[in-house]
Design a protein around this motif. Structure first.
Motif, PDB file in Angstrom:
ATOM      1  N   ASP A  57       0.825  -1.207   0.000  1.00 22.19           N
ATOM      2  CA  ASP A  57       0.000   0.000   0.000  1.00 22.19           C
ATOM      3  C   ASP A  57       0.856   1.252   0.000  1.00 22.19           C
ATOM      4  O   ASP A  57       1.879   1.337   0.705  1.00 22.19           O
ATOM      5  CB  ASP A  57      -0.914   0.013   1.222  1.00 22.19           C
ATOM      6  N   LYS A  58       0.421   2.227  -0.790  1.00 22.93           N
ATOM      7  CA  LYS A  58       1.051   3.544  -0.830  1.00 22.93           C
ATOM      8  C   LYS A  58      -0.012   4.587  -0.525  1.00 22.93           C
ATOM      9  O   LYS A  58      -1.080   4.598  -1.157  1.00 22.93           O
ATOM     10  CB  LYS A  58       1.657   3.811  -2.207  1.00 22.93           C
ATOM     11  N   PRO A  59       0.227   5.496   0.433  1.00 24.71           N
ATOM     12  CA  PRO A  59      -0.780   6.511   0.758  1.00 24.71           C
ATOM     13  C   PRO A  59      -1.029   7.441  -0.417  1.00 24.71           C
ATOM     14  O   PRO A  59      -0.210   7.563  -1.338  1.00 24.71           O
ATOM     15  CB  PRO A  59      -0.148   7.261   1.932  1.00 24.71           C
ATOM     16  N   ALA A  60      -2.150   8.113  -0.371  1.00 23.31           N
ATOM     17  CA  ALA A  60      -2.480   9.090  -1.404  1.00 23.31           C
ATOM     18  C   ALA A  60      -1.515  10.267  -1.370  1.00 23.31           C
ATOM     19  O   ALA A  60      -0.932  10.597  -0.331  1.00 23.31           O
ATOM     20  CB  ALA A  60      -3.910   9.583  -1.198  1.00 23.31           C
ATOM     21  N   GLU A  65      -6.334  12.568  -0.404  1.00 18.33           N
ATOM     22  CA  GLU A  65      -6.560  11.514   0.576  1.00 18.33           C
ATOM     23  C   GLU A  65      -7.966  10.926   0.505  1.00 18.33           C
ATOM     24  O   GLU A  65      -8.180   9.771   0.902  1.00 18.33           O
ATOM     25  CB  GLU A  65      -6.302  12.044   1.987  1.00 18.33           C
ATOM     26  N   LYS A  66      -8.938  11.675   0.028  1.00 13.56           N
ATOM     27  CA  LYS A  66     -10.319  11.210  -0.015  1.00 13.56           C
ATOM     28  C   LYS A  66     -10.674  10.521  -1.332  1.00 13.56           C
ATOM     29  O   LYS A  66     -11.818  10.093  -1.523  1.00 13.56           O
ATOM     30  CB  LYS A  66     -11.273  12.374   0.237  1.00 13.56           C
ATOM     31  N   ALA A  67      -9.719  10.402  -2.222  1.00 12.42           N
ATOM     32  CA  ALA A  67      -9.963   9.725  -3.502  1.00 12.42           C
ATOM     33  C   ALA A  67     -10.176   8.233  -3.266  1.00 12.42           C
ATOM     34  O   ALA A  67      -9.689   7.665  -2.276  1.00 12.42           O
ATOM     35  CB  ALA A  67      -8.792   9.957  -4.448  1.00 12.42           C
ATOM     36  N   PRO A  68     -10.882   7.564  -4.160  1.00 13.70           N
ATOM     37  CA  PRO A  68     -11.100   6.113  -3.995  1.00 13.70           C
ATOM     38  C   PRO A  68      -9.807   5.326  -4.176  1.00 13.70           C
ATOM     39  O   PRO A  68      -8.907   5.733  -4.923  1.00 13.70           O
ATOM     40  CB  PRO A  68     -12.120   5.780  -5.084  1.00 13.70           C
ATOM     41  N   LEU A  69      -9.730   4.186  -3.492  1.00 13.98           N
ATOM     42  CA  LEU A  69      -8.557   3.315  -3.580  1.00 13.98           C
ATOM     43  C   LEU A  69      -8.550   2.573  -4.911  1.00 13.98           C
ATOM     44  O   LEU A  69      -9.546   1.987  -5.334  1.00 13.98           O
ATOM     45  CB  LEU A  69      -8.589   2.310  -2.425  1.00 13.98           C
ATOM     46  N   LYS A 127       6.497   3.627  -7.402  1.00 12.69           N
ATOM     47  CA  LYS A 127       7.668   4.390  -6.957  1.00 12.69           C
ATOM     48  C   LYS A 127       7.680   5.819  -7.492  1.00 12.69           C
ATOM     49  O   LYS A 127       8.253   6.715  -6.852  1.00 12.69           O
ATOM     50  CB  LYS A 127       8.948   3.679  -7.386  1.00 12.69           C
ATOM     51  N   ASN A 128       7.074   6.066  -8.663  1.00 14.97           N
ATOM     52  CA  ASN A 128       7.297   7.338  -9.345  1.00 14.97           C
ATOM     53  C   ASN A 128       6.060   8.198  -9.569  1.00 14.97           C
ATOM     54  O   ASN A 128       6.191   9.393  -9.838  1.00 14.97           O
ATOM     55  CB  ASN A 128       7.953   7.081 -10.709  1.00 14.97           C
ATOM     56  N   ALA A 129       4.846   7.622  -9.508  1.00 21.22           N
ATOM     57  CA  ALA A 129       3.644   8.393  -9.822  1.00 21.22           C
ATOM     58  C   ALA A 129       3.410   9.503  -8.799  1.00 21.22           C
ATOM     59  O   ALA A 129       3.742   9.366  -7.623  1.00 21.22           O
ATOM     60  CB  ALA A 129       2.434   7.472  -9.887  1.00 21.22           C
ATOM     61  N   LYS A 130       2.830  10.602  -9.277  1.00 21.93           N
ATOM     62  CA  LYS A 130       2.488  11.748  -8.427  1.00 21.93           C
ATOM     63  C   LYS A 130       0.991  12.043  -8.596  1.00 21.93           C
ATOM     64  O   LYS A 130       0.352  11.611  -9.547  1.00 21.93           O
ATOM     65  CB  LYS A 130       3.291  12.977  -8.829  1.00 21.93           C
ATOM     66  N   ASP A 131       0.444  12.800  -7.648  1.00 18.76           N
ATOM     67  CA  ASP A 131      -0.941  13.273  -7.736  1.00 18.76           C
ATOM     68  C   ASP A 131      -1.931  12.129  -7.947  1.00 18.76           C
ATOM     69  O   ASP A 131      -2.663  12.078  -8.939  1.00 18.76           O
ATOM     70  CB  ASP A 131      -1.084  14.311  -8.859  1.00 18.76           C
ATOM     71  N   HIS A 132      -1.972  11.241  -7.006  1.00 16.91           N
ATOM     72  CA  HIS A 132      -2.851  10.084  -7.089  1.00 16.91           C
ATOM     73  C   HIS A 132      -3.547   9.854  -5.746  1.00 16.91           C
ATOM     74  O   HIS A 132      -3.081  10.323  -4.696  1.00 16.91           O
ATOM     75  CB  HIS A 132      -2.049   8.831  -7.457  1.00 16.91           C
ATOM     76  N   LEU A 471      -0.821   5.773 -19.816  1.00 18.64           N
ATOM     77  CA  LEU A 471      -2.249   5.519 -19.677  1.00 18.64           C
ATOM     78  C   LEU A 471      -2.619   5.281 -18.216  1.00 18.64           C
ATOM     79  O   LEU A 471      -3.599   5.850 -17.703  1.00 18.64           O
ATOM     80  CB  LEU A 471      -2.646   4.312 -20.525  1.00 18.64           C
ATOM     81  N   ILE A 472      -1.836   4.445 -17.528  1.00 17.88           N
ATOM     82  CA  ILE A 472      -2.142   4.142 -16.126  1.00 17.88           C
ATOM     83  C   ILE A 472      -1.995   5.386 -15.256  1.00 17.88           C
ATOM     84  O   ILE A 472      -2.856   5.690 -14.418  1.00 17.88           O
ATOM     85  CB  ILE A 472      -1.242   3.006 -15.612  1.00 17.88           C
ATOM     86  N   VAL A 473      -0.908   6.123 -15.468  1.00 22.72           N
ATOM     87  CA  VAL A 473      -0.643   7.292 -14.628  1.00 22.72           C
ATOM     88  C   VAL A 473      -1.730   8.353 -14.800  1.00 22.72           C
ATOM     89  O   VAL A 473      -2.232   8.922 -13.817  1.00 22.72           O
ATOM     90  CB  VAL A 473       0.748   7.871 -14.956  1.00 22.72           C
ATOM     91  N   GLU A 474      -2.127   8.619 -16.031  1.00 24.26           N
ATOM     92  CA  GLU A 474      -3.165   9.634 -16.257  1.00 24.26           C
ATOM     93  C   GLU A 474      -4.508   9.163 -15.720  1.00 24.26           C
ATOM     94  O   GLU A 474      -5.308   9.956 -15.198  1.00 24.26           O
ATOM     95  CB  GLU A 474      -3.266   9.959 -17.749  1.00 24.26           C
ATOM     96  N   THR A 475      -4.772   7.856 -15.827  1.00 24.95           N
ATOM     97  CA  THR A 475      -5.997   7.297 -15.243  1.00 24.95           C
ATOM     98  C   THR A 475      -6.015   7.507 -13.726  1.00 24.95           C
ATOM     99  O   THR A 475      -7.045   7.871 -13.142  1.00 24.95           O
ATOM    100  CB  THR A 475      -6.115   5.800 -15.575  1.00 24.95           C
ATOM    101  N   LEU A 476      -4.865   7.273 -13.084  1.00 23.63           N
ATOM    102  CA  LEU A 476      -4.781   7.513 -11.640  1.00 23.63           C
ATOM    103  C   LEU A 476      -5.013   8.988 -11.297  1.00 23.63           C
ATOM    104  O   LEU A 476      -5.648   9.311 -10.273  1.00 23.63           O
ATOM    105  CB  LEU A 476      -3.431   7.054 -11.115  1.00 23.63           C
ATOM    106  N   HIS A 477      -4.511   9.889 -12.144  1.00 24.48           N
ATOM    107  CA  HIS A 477      -4.772  11.321 -11.920  1.00 24.48           C
ATOM    108  C   HIS A 477      -6.265  11.617 -11.964  1.00 24.48           C
ATOM    109  O   HIS A 477      -6.792  12.345 -11.106  1.00 24.48           O
ATOM    110  CB  HIS A 477      -4.081  12.160 -13.013  1.00 24.48           C
TER     111      HIS A 477
END
Length: 482
Positions: A57-60, A65-69, A127-132, A471-477
């Motif tokens: 698990d990685k915190p938001a 923080e209130k975004a869905p898991l 390890k690298n994604a931001k704003d998720h 695609l994955i990173v932008e979807t997480l955003h």
């Protein structure tokens, strides 16, 4: 995460770490221990369950923080196959990576991109994604052999999540929203041997078939080496006395067998055997040559074995191998062009005392797999084998109202300038088991483009790695802003 080479090199660096660790299905302790240590040191909260599944698990990111898991999910095991004659011990040897300009391949073996590249992408993104929003990475064991990791994964690891991205598909421009179920069926029989009575001993090999994944490639109409060899032996029996000493074929229940070998003792001379094999090759080419043109029989003299199977045992084996259906069984009446039901005669393994046959039906309709289980019991009764009814994996039905599918298809088109194909596939994915534990979980499956998986010809199209990560990173955003 903007630079092409940075993303590609970063993902391949993670993949190389996995390729260095032998991880045949059912033997994942070492790679599971590595992932636990590596992800813990990367700062994530990690659980290694009793089956060796890894849950990290990685915190938001701050403000989300209130975004869905969201779960990123893949499997750590791989199908281990090697070219004929290539020295390879799947329990000890690493995969030797060969990076070309266009493809990543392996020297002499399967690459393990199924699903090592999906796990590597998840590692890199974690390890690298931001704003998720909050992220969870789940890496299961034994997907290829029995899905025991997904079966025994604690429901609590799925029930608090809203979205799951399975990273175990094979084309970067395809979004999978449904998959087939399957059932493991095995047949076994104790063998009785007796002295060989005939004069001539031959080894007959079937070589050169394409093989491949028994779900993705079953609809191509490729030949099956085990069935091909069994039919050839029956044709030889019609010409003379044939005593069977050995029969081996296939590498995995979910891989179409590309080779098979038998040792026989017979009163037929070399010319007579070759004439039959030539006729059998002609028959094969008429039936399969348009899609599988490389098949050949190789006949060589063999040392005469002291013992062969009793005639009745040999006949029972050949009867089973010829009555078991292998290939497409039915096409979908709902989705044009989709295989609905199929079966693969995957492995024959024989030793001095017994023989085991692995058979693997798949279907988008779970009840048809139940029918195959009933048929297996009848086939066993007809041939004197014992049928073993193994794991039944459920199918995964499409969610027509999927928010995740909508986000990903819109994002893919914006990033790549073309539509993403949305489809149900005739292959097994762990999503069926996840759905049973959380029917509200919004799931899709994606993957980079890989070719000839489950074979020594397996290769990864390098140019598809960055688009997949993007695609994955932008979807997480976008999920973070829901």
């Amino acid at each position: 995460m903007e630079q092409n080479n940075e993303i590609l090199d970063g993902v391949l660096d993670e993949f190389a770490k996995l390729a260095a660790i032998p991880r045949k299905s059912g033997h994942e302790q070492a790679v599971s221990d590595f992932l636990k240590k590596y992800l813990t040191e990367a700062g994530f909260s990690v659980v290694q369950d009793e089956k060796n599944n890894i849950i990290a698990d990685k915190p938001a990111s701050k403000g989300f923080e209130k975004a869905p898991l969201t779960i990123l999910q893949g499997h750590m095991d791989m199908v281990c196959v090697a070219e004929k004659g290539y020295a390879y011990d799947p329990l000890k040897d690493p995969i030797k990576l060969v990076r070309g300009e266009k493809y990543l391949e392996a020297e002499g073996t399967s690459l393990g991109a199924d699903d090592g590249i999906g796990v590597a992408e998840a590692m890199y993104i974690m390890k690298n994604a931001k704003d998720h929003g909050p992220l969870r990475m789940i890496v299961t064991v034994d997907e290829e052999q029995g899905m025991t990791g997904a079966i025994h994964l604690g429901a609590e690891h799925l029930q608090d999540a809203s979205f799951l991205i399975n990273c175990d598909s094979e084309n970067y421009d395809e979004l999978t929203v449904g998959s087939a179920g399957s059932i493991n069926l095995d047949f076994s029989r104790e063998l009785t041997r007796e002295a060989a009575m005939q004069a001539n001993s031959w080894k007959i090999e079937v070589k050169g078939l394409l093989g491949g994944h028994s779900g993705e490639r079953i609809g191509d109409g490729r030949g099956n080496a085990i069935r091909t060899l069994a039919l050839a032996l029956l044709a030889l029996q019609a010409k003379g006395t044939v005593e069977l000493a050995d029969f081996q074929g296939g590498k995995a229940r979910n891989a179409i067998p590309d080779d098979a070998t038998a040792v026989i003792v017979t009163n037929l001379d070399e010319q007579a055997v070759n004439e039959v094999l030539a006729a059998e090759k002609a028959r094969f080419m008429q039936n399969y040559g348009a899609v599988d043109p490389g098949m050949e029989f190789v006949l060589t003299a063999a040392d005469k074995p002291a013992e062969v199977l009793k005639a009745g045992d040999a006949q029972r084996l050949l009867r089973l191998l010829t009555i078991l259906h292998t290939g497409v069984y039915a096409m979908s009446t709902v989705i044009p062009g989709l295989v609905e039901t199929s079966a693969n005669l995957g492995v024959v393994a024989m030793d001095e005392n017994s023989v085991n046959v692995q058979f693997f039906p798949r279907s988008a309709i779970d009840g048809k797999n139940d029918e195959f289980a009933l048929m297996a019991q009848e086939y066993a009764a007809l041939t004197g084998f014992t049928a073993h009814i193994g794991t039944k994996s459920p199918g995964w039905k499409e969610n027509k109202d999927s928010k995740l599918a909508k986000i990903m298809t819109e994002t893919f088109k914006a990033q790549n300038g073309k539509d993403m194909k949305v489809e149900t596939i005739h292959a097994g994915l762990e999503c069926g088991w996840h759905f049973l534990k959380n029917p509200q979980l919004d799931m899709v499956s994606i993957g980079v483009t890989t070719i000839d998986i489950h074979s020594p010809k397996e290769r990864l199209l390098l140019e598809t790695v960055k688009p997949q990560v993007d695609l994955i990173v932008e979807t997480l955003h976008k999920i973070a802003k829901l």
